[in-house]
Design an enzyme around this catalytic site. Structure first.
Site, short mmCIF file in Angstrom:
data_model
loop_
_atom_site.label_atom_id
_atom_site.label_comp_id
_atom_site.label_asym_id
_atom_site.label_seq_id
_atom_site.Cartn_x
_atom_site.Cartn_y
_atom_site.Cartn_z
N SER A 144 -1.82 -2.07 -1.41
CA SER A 144 -1.68 -0.91 -0.53
C SER A 144 -2.31 -1.21 0.81
CB SER A 144 -2.37 0.30 -1.17
OG SER A 144 -2.47 1.38 -0.25
N TYR A 157 -9.16 4.77 -5.00
CA TYR A 157 -7.87 4.08 -4.88
C TYR A 157 -8.01 2.83 -4.02
CZ TYR A 157 -2.87 3.48 -3.87
OH TYR A 157 -1.60 3.00 -3.75
#
Length: 254
Positions: A144, A157
């Site tokens: 990501s 995350y």
């Protein structure tokens, strides 16, 4: 007979976790277009069934909860028994948590790490056994932008996705001598129903994102899919240990 197209995945079998929707489904579509057979996994059978119906006869599914790690060795063996050797693994499944750090509990943090890091490692280890024995394979982790620069309210995350970079680098050193390549793709802002609903509900954040991206518009799931095809194909045979941003220049744009 092998294809003369270096981007072809003909006669390859790909296992894609979280493949029923979004980026996972986009990767599945692109790999099928390149000639691969795909096995989709996820927790929701109705979603998987609908995805396979959309993808056609080159796709099958298995309901699989990656957090049940004790079941993974048998699951991988069973899939290879029914569908043949796994040539490609795409670790796409993951969970998100949007909370300020001061509001994130230990249990919430651990759950994100469990699914996004530990479960991905466990599945990779099991799939890599056969790949190493056969002396071929491609393993891809979906990372990501949150692993590349600071974004507020995603501490668990971003930590998990950053950890994948270390995993890619270490596995690369161990697996590459066996002709098993390990890479990651770091998607930028990719269009999906969930993403569009989120940014349309927060116009200020949406404008910040738009200003950040160098190219016009958001990415599409197939942008990630085509990158995954490249990294899994003969065209990417000498690429291992990289984290490839597919982000329209978002990571570098000022």
């Amino acid at each position: 007979m092998a294809s003369s197209d270096p981007f072809s995945l003909t006669d390859k079998t790909a296992l894609i976790t979280g493949g029923g929707t979004g980026i996972g489904l986009g990767i599945a579509q692109c790999m099928i277009q390149a000639g691969a057979r795909v096995i989709l996994t996820g927790r929701r059978e109705d979603v998987l069934r609908e995805a396979v119906a959309q993808l056609g006869e080159q796709a099958v599914y298995r309901v699989l909860d990656l957090d049940e790690q004790a079941a993974l060795p048998e699951a991988v063996q069973d899939m290879e028994k029914h569908y043949g050797p796994l040539d490609i693994l795409v670790n796409n499944a993951g969970i998100h948590l949007k909370k300020y750090a001061q509001e994130t509990s230990d249990a919430e943090f651990l759950r994100v790490i469990q699914t996004n890091v530990l479960s991905a490692f466990s599945l990779t280890r099991e799939c890599a056994r056969g790949m190493i024995a056969r002396q071929r394979g491609s393993i891809i982790f979906i990372s990501s932008m949150a692993a590349l620069f600071g974004i507020d309210r995603v501490v668990a995350y971003s930590t998990a996705k950053t950890a994948l970079t270390g995993m890619v680098h270490t596995l690369m050193t161990e697996y590459s001598p066996h002709h098993v390549r390990v890479n990651a793709i770091a998607p930028g802002w990719i269009e999906s129903a969930m993403f569009l609903n989120a940014v349309n509900a927060d116009p200020e954040r949406k404008q910040r994102i738009v200003n950040r991206i160098a190219m016009p518009g958001f990415g599409r799931p197939e942008d990630i899919g085509h990158a995954a095809v490249f990294l899994s194909s003969e065209a990417g045979r000498y690429i291992t240990g990289v984290v490839l941003p597919v982000d329209g220049g978002g990571a570098m744009n000022f």
